[in-house]
Design an enzyme around this catalytic site. Structure first.
Site, PDB file in Angstrom:
ATOM      1  N   HIS A   1       0.852  -1.203   0.000  1.00  0.00           N
ATOM      2  CA  HIS A   1       0.000   0.000   0.000  1.00  0.00           C
ATOM      3  C   HIS A   1       0.887   1.251   0.000  1.00  0.00           C
ATOM      4  CE1 HIS A   1      -2.853   3.054   1.370  1.00  0.00           C
ATOM      5  NE2 HIS A   1      -2.092   3.256   2.433  1.00  0.00           N
TER       6      HIS A   1
ATOM      7  N   ASP B   1       7.570  22.744 -25.067  1.00  0.00           N
ATOM      8  CA  ASP B   1       7.462  21.361 -24.589  1.00  0.00           C
ATOM      9  C   ASP B   1       8.486  21.176 -23.476  1.00  0.00           C
ATOM     10  OD1 ASP B   1       7.234  18.478 -24.377  1.00  0.00           O
ATOM     11  OD2 ASP B   1       6.440  18.475 -26.415  1.00  0.00           O
TER      12      ASP B   1
ATOM     13  N   TRP C   1       7.432  -0.383   4.127  1.00  0.00           N
ATOM     14  CA  TRP C   1       8.038   0.308   2.976  1.00  0.00           C
ATOM     15  C   TRP C   1       9.459   0.756   3.299  1.00  0.00           C
ATOM     16  CZ3 TRP C   1       9.503   5.454   1.536  1.00  0.00           C
ATOM     17  CH2 TRP C   1       9.449   6.381   2.574  1.00  0.00           C
TER      18      TRP C   1
ATOM     19  N   SER D   1      13.330   6.227 -13.124  1.00  0.00           N
ATOM     20  CA  SER D   1      12.266   7.020 -13.737  1.00  0.00           C
ATOM     21  C   SER D   1      12.177   8.397 -13.083  1.00  0.00           C
ATOM     22  CB  SER D   1      10.938   6.267 -13.597  1.00  0.00           C
ATOM     23  OG  SER D   1       9.867   7.113 -13.871  1.00  0.00           O
ATOM     24  N   SER D   2      12.230   8.413 -11.750  1.00  0.00           N
ATOM     25  CA  SER D   2      12.123   9.698 -11.034  1.00  0.00           C
ATOM     26  C   SER D   2      13.297  10.610 -11.350  1.00  0.00           C
ATOM     27  CB  SER D   2      12.092   9.475  -9.524  1.00  0.00           C
ATOM     28  OG  SER D   2      10.991   8.721  -9.179  1.00  0.00           O
TER      29      SER D   2
ATOM     30  N   HIS E   1      13.596  11.094   4.424  1.00  0.00           N
ATOM     31  CA  HIS E   1      13.006  12.364   4.854  1.00  0.00           C
ATOM     32  C   HIS E   1      12.880  13.368   3.710  1.00  0.00           C
ATOM     33  CE1 HIS E   1      10.915  14.594   7.770  1.00  0.00           C
ATOM     34  NE2 HIS E   1      11.436  15.655   7.198  1.00  0.00           N
TER      35      HIS E   1
ATOM     36  N   GLU F   1      12.393  12.599   0.816  1.00  0.00           N
ATOM     37  CA  GLU F   1      11.291  12.026   0.028  1.00  0.00           C
ATOM     38  C   GLU F   1       9.939  12.586   0.490  1.00  0.00           C
ATOM     39  OE1 GLU F   1      10.983  10.159  -2.590  1.00  0.00           O
ATOM     40  OE2 GLU F   1       8.878   9.568  -2.419  1.00  0.00           O
TER      41      GLU F   1
ATOM     42  N   TYR G   1       9.394  15.485   1.560  1.00  0.00           N
ATOM     43  CA  TYR G   1       9.251  16.831   0.982  1.00  0.00           C
ATOM     44  C   TYR G   1       9.083  16.773  -0.528  1.00  0.00           C
ATOM     45  CZ  TYR G   1       9.929  18.290   5.628  1.00  0.00           C
ATOM     46  OH  TYR G   1       9.729  18.438   6.971  1.00  0.00           O
TER      47      TYR G   1
ATOM     48  N   SER H   1      -0.373  27.533  -3.481  1.00  0.00           N
ATOM     49  CA  SER H   1       0.026  28.935  -3.718  1.00  0.00           C
ATOM     50  C   SER H   1      -0.519  29.470  -5.045  1.00  0.00           C
ATOM     51  CB  SER H   1       1.548  29.063  -3.723  1.00  0.00           C
ATOM     52  OG  SER H   1       2.067  28.573  -2.526  1.00  0.00           O
TER      53      SER H   1
ATOM     54  N   HIS I   1      15.437  11.773  13.119  1.00  0.00           N
ATOM     55  CA  HIS I   1      14.261  11.869  13.998  1.00  0.00           C
ATOM     56  C   HIS I   1      13.309  10.688  13.772  1.00  0.00           C
ATOM     57  CE1 HIS I   1      12.083  14.607  10.857  1.00  0.00           C
ATOM     58  NE2 HIS I   1      11.758  13.370  10.651  1.00  0.00           N
ATOM     59  N   HIS I   2      13.546   9.933  12.696  1.00  0.00           N
ATOM     60  CA  HIS I   2      12.729   8.749  12.460  1.00  0.00           C
ATOM     61  C   HIS I   2      13.215   7.562  13.295  1.00  0.00           C
ATOM     62  CE1 HIS I   2      10.487  10.329   8.974  1.00  0.00           C
ATOM     63  NE2 HIS I   2      11.584  11.014   8.739  1.00  0.00           N
TER      64      HIS I   2
ATOM     65  N   THR J   1       7.750  26.500   7.347  1.00  0.00           N
ATOM     66  CA  THR J   1       6.385  25.995   7.100  1.00  0.00           C
ATOM     67  C   THR J   1       5.368  26.987   7.658  1.00  0.00           C
ATOM     68  OG1 THR J   1       7.318  23.796   7.405  1.00  0.00           O
ATOM     69  CG2 THR J   1       4.934  23.938   7.247  1.00  0.00           C
TER      70      THR J   1
ATOM     71  N   LYS K   1       4.819  29.812   5.386  1.00  0.00           N
ATOM     72  CA  LYS K   1       3.900  29.473   4.283  1.00  0.00           C
ATOM     73  C   LYS K   1       2.444  29.562   4.730  1.00  0.00           C
ATOM     74  CE  LYS K   1       6.739  26.705   1.307  1.00  0.00           C
ATOM     75  NZ  LYS K   1       6.362  27.417   0.099  1.00  0.00           N
TER      76      LYS K   1
ATOM     77  N   ARG L   1       1.650  -0.094  15.336  1.00  0.00           N
ATOM     78  CA  ARG L   1       1.325  -0.131  13.916  1.00  0.00           C
ATOM     79  C   ARG L   1       1.775  -1.467  13.308  1.00  0.00           C
ATOM     80  NH1 ARG L   1       5.886   3.777  11.111  1.00  0.00           N
ATOM     81  NH2 ARG L   1       4.723   3.203   9.245  1.00  0.00           N
TER      82      ARG L   1
END
Lengths: 47, 537
Positions: free
Chosen positions: B81, B110, B146, B173-174, B257, B259, B261, B272, B306-307, B332, B335, B454
């Site tokens: 998932h 293009d 994941w 690809s990315s 991390h 990722e 963002y 915006s 921090h993870h 943040t 924003k 979890r």
């Protein structure tokens, strides 16, 4: 541009060179990162 | 090969609107709008596949005890998932929007590298077919989460190397997509489109693309080390051979991390764009928004641990990562303040894109605040690996990234199709999604605080009530999402015609083009006057 021949801007050639230069630069950085990590890892593993 | 043959001789101006037909148009596509559409359709399919997996998870968790799923399959579902939603839905959706909008917004004909663009897209269906195929091989799909932590991940069956290869393909690809975005923005902007005249969506994507180029190779390195540990006798992450499983966590989160963002920065860009349009005011603090985005991107590289506070690290490390994480609240906050200030004394109206943007503003902020709680080391010892974390990142990613994508589609769909969609139905979609996303995820905060771990298929009975509420929210949220493709399908096939500027308050070069835009737009660069009118921020 590159390949689709659509540019009508007067500096099309210059832009195309810019595209090529930036693409090569970023592509090289990404490739060096990508392959570099893996090569470094294999080298480290064989020591 | 009609399209490519044509492209090779495309100096003929009259031929610019020649549109190839049939399957060739899509398989050999080099047009940014076609490739953007394919990315968006792919993301939509992945969203429903990943969503089905989520429904299975919520079904199993509806009540305690083992009901429907085998525990191994349940773990596969949580893992798949996440992979499906992150790499298959949200990232391709952003790339699709980038493909559609960036050339039109910067006045380019293009993307800079159209064939590379085609290649970047077509890698994805193969990668995800391979990933999904793991569910049908001995040992089943990846089940280690994941994050793929060893040693658990190393215990996978035949699906393990397939997963690693699929991740490599997604990464390539990315990276190629990101290179295309940077090259387009840096080289193909119309004369007069200076960096500080670019729309915020373009800015946020530029920064996202740099993040992608920097961190996807790190993921590739990490998963390749897993592969060699499994098959070639290395012991990078095996303590018995002198390796360290914690090192994987450091490497993974150094990618992971940023990722986060990568998934959310383009959402900031979209919001915006939408809020000024429906406030009929220029964006408050445009330059501050650009610098805030760049600051968030920079900080994303120095907060990864921090993870993993609970793995054990020196106090100085904990303090550094706690404080650097808290620093992210500043840009943040800038924003959120600027979006609010944009609306202040604006002439607001609440069409579907604005509703999604407002929902984003409130609910993403809830996700941000629970993130701040998780950044506090002593508190994190309590929250780690509980449903509180699940609630936190789903608030950031669903009413955050996914709502922003939906808002973006509702914002630009009239431009893409030339038709206005059924706004009443879209508002139903919005209200059902907003109500049920909260029914789905808010109770998970309570479950986490009460200690529910979890990634488990069964739980203690005291967690039953909130799990039932969460599951009901999940089913209702899932069902309400079928409105989205229906609204889009209906809009593509007809509706009230719209003019160039589908929304009265919209600014930007894309709104100077006809709706729908021609197959090749901006074959002549836009004039400076058009650019100045568009850059009314």
């Amino acid at each position: 541009m590159a390949g689709n021949g659509m540019s009508t801007a007067p500096d099309a050639g210059q832009r195309q060179r810019g595209v090529r230069r930036t693409a090569l630069l970023l592509g090289s950085v990404a490739a060096i990162f990508y392959v570099g990590f893996i090569v470094m890892m294999i080298w480290r593993a064989t020591r | 090969m009609a399209y490519n043959d044509h492209a090779a001789t495309a100096h003929d101006h009259d031929a610019h609107d020649h549109k190839p037909h049939g399957w060739r148009r899509w398989v050999y596509a080099t047009n940014h709008k076609d490739i953007g559409t394919m990315y968006l359709v792919f993301a939509g399919i992945s969203f429903f596949i990943g969503g089905t997996m989520a429904m299975l998870i919520r079904l199993e968790l509806f009540k305690p005890g083992m009901q429907f799923l085998d525990p191994q399959f349940f773990n596969s579902m949580t893992t798949m998932h996440a992979l499906e939603m992150i790499f298959g839905a949200v990232m391709p959706a952003w790339t699709g929007l980038a493909n559609w909008m960036i050339p039109m917004q910067v006045g380019a004909p293009d993307m800079a590298l159209p064939r590379l663009n085609n290649f970047s897209f077509w890698i994805l269906p193969f990668a995800f077919t391979l990933l999904l195929a793991t569910l049908f091989v001995p040992g089943g799909g990846p089940a280690g989460g994941w994050t793929m932590y060893p040693p658990l991940m190393l215990q996978g069956g035949a699906g393990f190397p397939m997963t690693i290869f699929a991740i490599h393909m997604m990464g390539i690809s990315s990276i190629l997509g990101a290179i295309n975005v940077v090259v387009t923005i840096m080289n193909l902007r119309a004369p007069g489109m200076t960096l500080l005249r670019m729309p915020l969506f373009v800015w946020t994507w530029l920064i996202t693309a740099y993040l992608l180029i920097a961190v996807m190779p790190v993921l590739a390195g990490a998963v390749t080390m897993l592969l060699t540990d499994h098959f070639f006798g290395t012991t990078f992450f095996t303590a018995a051979g002198g390796g360290d499983p914690v090192m994987f966590q450091h490497i993974f989160w150094f990618f992971g991390h940023p990722e986060v963002y990568i998934l959310i920065l383009p959402a900031f860009g979209v919001v915006s764009e939408i809020i000024p349009t429906f406030s009929r005011k220029p964006l408050f603090g445009y330059e501050a928004m650009v610098y805030a985005t760049a600051s968030i991107a920079f900080l994303s590289f120095i907060v990864w641990a921090h993870h993993m506070f609970t793995v054990g690290m020196p106090l100085a490390g904990q303090l550094f990562f706690m404080l650097s994480t808290m620093l992210i609240a500043i840009p943040t906050g800038v924003k959120v303040f600027n979006w609010t200030a944009t609306m202040y004394r604006g002439s607001l109206s609440f069409e579907p894109p604005m509703l999604f943007a407002l929902s984003f503003l409130f609910l993403f902020t809830i996700g941000g605040l629970s993130g701040l709680m998780l950044a506090i080391v002593p508190a994190d010892y309590q929250y780690q690996d509980t449903y509180f974390v699940v609630a936190h990142f789903h608030y950031v990613l669903v009413p955050g990234a996914v709502f922003a994508i939906m808002g973006a589609v509702y914002y630009w769909l009239p431009k893409w199709t030339g038709n206005m969609y059924d706004q009443t139905l879209a508002k139903w979609h919005f209200w059902l999604s907003t109500i049920f996303v909260n029914v789905l995820f808010f109770p998970q905060h309570f479950l986490g605080l009460a200690g529910m771990p979890r990634r488990i298929p069964d739980y203690a009975v005291q967690f039953t009530d909130w799990n039932m509420v969460s599951s009901i929210g999940g089913f209702a949220f899932g069902l309400s999402q079928f409105l989205f493709p229906y609204i889009i399908w209906k809009c593509v096939h007809g509706g009230v015609r719209v003019g160039n500027r589908a929304w009265e308050g919209a600014h930007g070069l894309e709104w100077e083009l006809p709706s729908p835009p021609p197959f090749h737009s901006w074959t002549e660069p836009p004039s400076d006057a058009l650019i100045q009118r568009g850059a009314a921020h």
